[in-house]
Scaffold this motif. Structure first.
Motif, short mmCIF file in Angstrom:
data_model
loop_
_atom_site.label_atom_id
_atom_site.label_comp_id
_atom_site.label_asym_id
_atom_site.label_seq_id
_atom_site.Cartn_x
_atom_site.Cartn_y
_atom_site.Cartn_z
N ILE A 35 20.48 58.92 9.00
CA ILE A 35 19.74 57.65 9.03
C ILE A 35 18.36 57.80 9.05
O ILE A 35 17.94 58.63 9.81
CB ILE A 35 20.41 56.37 9.68
CG1 ILE A 35 20.11 56.85 11.13
CG2 ILE A 35 21.48 55.78 9.40
CD1 ILE A 35 20.62 55.56 12.17
N ASN A 36 17.56 56.98 8.22
CA ASN A 36 16.21 57.15 8.38
C ASN A 36 15.50 56.17 8.48
O ASN A 36 15.75 54.97 8.07
CB ASN A 36 15.75 57.69 6.84
CG ASN A 36 15.89 58.89 6.61
OD1 ASN A 36 15.99 59.72 7.52
ND2 ASN A 36 16.40 59.35 5.35
N ALA A 42 26.05 52.83 13.20
CA ALA A 42 26.88 52.39 14.43
C ALA A 42 27.25 53.63 15.35
O ALA A 42 27.10 53.60 16.50
CB ALA A 42 28.29 51.92 13.91
N ARG A 43 27.31 54.75 14.50
CA ARG A 43 27.52 56.05 15.55
C ARG A 43 26.10 56.51 16.49
O ARG A 43 26.29 56.90 17.53
CB ARG A 43 27.71 57.36 14.75
CG ARG A 43 28.90 57.32 13.95
CD ARG A 43 29.29 58.31 12.93
NE ARG A 43 29.03 59.87 13.61
CZ ARG A 43 30.00 60.42 14.01
NH1 ARG A 43 31.34 59.80 13.86
NH2 ARG A 43 30.00 61.63 14.32
N VAL A 44 24.90 56.24 15.89
CA VAL A 44 23.82 56.34 16.67
C VAL A 44 23.67 55.34 17.80
O VAL A 44 23.44 55.90 18.94
CB VAL A 44 22.56 56.41 15.65
CG1 VAL A 44 21.42 56.21 16.54
CG2 VAL A 44 22.61 57.51 14.72
N LEU A 45 23.99 54.10 17.40
CA LEU A 45 23.89 53.20 18.32
C LEU A 45 24.95 53.31 19.63
O LEU A 45 24.96 52.82 20.84
CB LEU A 45 24.16 51.67 17.95
CG LEU A 45 23.10 51.07 17.04
CD1 LEU A 45 23.36 49.80 16.48
CD2 LEU A 45 22.19 50.44 18.17
N VAL A 93 19.52 59.99 18.76
CA VAL A 93 18.17 59.84 17.99
C VAL A 93 17.36 61.08 17.66
O VAL A 93 17.15 61.52 19.03
CB VAL A 93 17.72 58.84 18.77
CG1 VAL A 93 16.25 58.19 18.12
CG2 VAL A 93 18.48 57.35 18.99
N THR A 94 16.82 61.23 16.52
CA THR A 94 16.05 62.18 16.61
C THR A 94 14.42 61.76 16.32
O THR A 94 13.60 62.70 16.29
CB THR A 94 16.20 63.31 15.38
OG1 THR A 94 16.67 62.64 14.22
CG2 THR A 94 17.74 63.97 15.88
N GLY A 95 14.36 60.61 16.04
CA GLY A 95 12.69 60.11 16.06
C GLY A 95 13.26 58.55 16.12
O GLY A 95 14.18 57.90 15.71
N GLY A 96 11.92 57.99 16.56
CA GLY A 96 12.02 56.64 16.68
C GLY A 96 12.70 56.11 18.32
O GLY A 96 13.02 57.13 19.09
#
Ligand SMILES: Nc1ncnc2c1ncn2[C@@H]1O[C@H](COP(=O)(O)OP(=O)(O)OP(=O)(O)O)[C@@H](O)[C@H]1O
Ligand SMILES: [Mg+2]
Length: 508
Positions: A281-282, A308-311, A317-320
């Motif tokens: 995701i970006n 959802a996987r990131v959440l 998370v690689t940025g933000g």
């Protein structure tokens, strides 16, 4: 219809599992050559069991099966295949580690004069066969390089090549995109015109009306009837499946719609600020408030599940930044997320969900146990109470909570996974295709449960490839495209046209 075209007849089929489960009771089924025949019914009605009896996976207790007038009694899928019955299950029954060509020619590889496997001929034949199905694959690559859809098509190509007379498709479309479904239907129609008889199991009624000639309905292990698709109005079909008046179900559906309006959005619970996970995701900006059901929409591969996987801390998370309740958080593992009151019910129950050899009770208690930590063991009594509660609430069809989950029907397994996450009483519940494989009646119930939970203050992220369902449950829908947020709709704009417009790349 003349008896000459009668391809397959099943009569008086009964099958029980132990004393408690009568999966099939005196069921009949008939298939003509050159027809697509839908086999329909609620979760646990007996559809898959009937197919397993037909293909020798399960032994029938009673009844007769005739193929082209001859009694058959296949004892394995192999034997079934030898007499001309091929099956494509939802969870593809090919060998993912073998190459595409090997999968097609398994057990019947072309040989050289010396008797060795003729790899060149095999690759060439495979290529030619797949081209007939408009599939351009590298046949030497292992099959697991390709999507489920492609794997299913390969299985169908194989069935056609071994000149199967009967092709069985048990919920093949539940994880396919629209384009893939269309392609599958083209292939089914072509095979029908070549005289194959096709049995098609699905929970998507639109598809039933699009592609089938006749319908057989099962309910609770009993035969209800066989109908010409064009003669059976949709409301009647649903009544036959659920055994009650369609009006009752319709009330539930409409109630969902009006309940949605009652949910009140509170403070923001979780927000993603410019979040990137390399490759999935970006720059995602997205927030979900307490009491809100936020829909996440987009085509297959647009980044819905990935969000959802990131959440949930599966992908980092690689940025933000990620915030929960206004505080910056770093989730390096799903356990971190669970302890922050997040829950994620993933889409693929076979690989990310069920533990087949555990009971329903233990499967439900699993996430709650993880949340409490291993030192605070949930007692059997407590687990039993929770399991019983959800078996009732979600209408899980089982004699009791002791049953191994692998013995449940597909849709009922899905309900157990949902129960597992509901039992953690999360503040944010993320649902990825929660009603996939679930019958139409229960679908409405689940949508209602989701709306009720939000009305009690839970934040919900709702991912579904069925747009109707999102429209029914969500007051705001974020649309993703190519791994980025493409736009969002809220209030009056929550309608099909607006969402499709953004999906298609229109400006919002
Ligand atoms: N091996 C087994 N042991 C015990 N019970 C079983 C077994 N296999 C199936 N059942 C039970 O038989 C009944 C019929 O299941 P089946 O899988 O045929 O349903 P289905 O119509 O395919 O449902 P779904 O739409 O959910 O896939 C269910 O109650 C299920 O729990
Ligand atoms: Mg089934």
């Amino acid at each position: 219809m003349s008896s000459q075209t009668k391809l397959l007849t099943m009569k008086g089929i009964s099958k029980s599992f132990g004393k408690a489960v009568v999966a099939l009771d005196d069921v009949q089924f008939e298939l003509e050559a050159g027809e697509i025949h839908a086999l329909l019914g609620e979760n646990g009605a007996g559809k898959s069991t009937l197919i397993k009896v037909l293909t020798g996976v399960e032994e029938r207790d009673k009844g007769e099966v005739e193929l082209e007038g001859k009694k058959i009694y296949p004892k394995s899928t192999n034997e079934a295949q030898q007499v001309g019955i091929s099956t494509v299950y939802q969870e593809v029954n090919l060998c993912p580690n073998l190459s595409v060509a090997e999968n097609i020619y398994i057990g019947r590889a072309p040989r050289t004069k010396m008797g060795a496997i003729d790899w060149n001929a095999m690759a060439k034949n495979a290529q030619e066969l797949l081209e007939k199905f408009d599939l351009k694959l590298d046949v030497n690559k292992s099959l697991d390089n390709y999507s489920v859809a492609v794997q299913q098509m390969v299985a169908i190509a194989r069935a056609s090549d071994i000149q199967a007379k009967v092709l069985i498709l048990d919920e093949p479309t539940s994880s396919l995109s629209k384009v893939e479904v269309d392609k599958l239907f083209d292939i089914m129609k072509r095979l029908r015109s070549e005289g194959m008889g096709i049995i098609f199991v699905t929970h998507f009624l639109d598809q039933v009306y699009e592609v089938t000639d006749r319908i057989t309905v099962l309910r609770n292990g009993h035969y209800v009837g066989t109908y010409k698709t064009s003669d059976l109005p949709r409301v009647e079909l649903v009544s036959k499946m659920i055994g009650k008046d369609y009006a009752v179900l319709n009330q539930t559906l409409q109630k969902g719609q009006s309940d949605k309006e009652k949910t009140k959005t509170g403070d923001v619970f979780v927000s993603m600020k410019n979040v990137t996970h390399q490759g999935s995701i970006n720059n995602m900006d997205l927030s979900i408030a307490k009491g809100e059901v936020l829909g996440l929409s987009g085509l297959l591969g647009s980044g819905r599940s990935e969000t959802a996987r990131v959440l949930f801390g599966i992908d980092q998370v690689t940025g933000g930044e990620l915030e929960i309740n206004g505080e910056k958080v770093h989730l390096s593992h799903p356990l971190d997320a669970i302890r922050k009151d997040l829950a994620f019910c993933p889409e693929n129950r076979k690989t990310e969900g069920i533990i087949g050899d555990l009971s329903i009770r233990d499967n439900i208690a699993l996430a709650l146990q993880a949340k409490k930590g291993l030192f605070k063991k949930i007692s059997k009594k407590e687990a039993q109470k929770i399991a019983d509660e959800y078996i009732k609430k979600l209408e899980i069809k089982t004699p009791d909570a002791d049953q191994l989950i692998k013995n449940l029907s597909g849709g009922n397994q899905q309900k157990v996974i949902l129960a597992r996450w509901l039992a953690t009483e999360p503040e944010l519940l993320m649902l990825d295709e929660p009603t996939r494989g679930i019958d139409i009646g229960t679908k409405a119930e689940i949508q209602k449960i989701v709306i009720d939970l939000a009305a009690e203050g839970m934040a919900v992220l709702f991912i579904s490839s069925e747009l109707d369902e999102e429209l029914r449950c969500c007051r705001r829908i974020v649309v993703l495209k190519d791994m980025e947020k493409a736009g969002e709709v809220t209030g009056e704009d929550v309608n099909e046209a607006a969402v499709m417009h953004i999906m298609a790349g229109g400006n919002d």
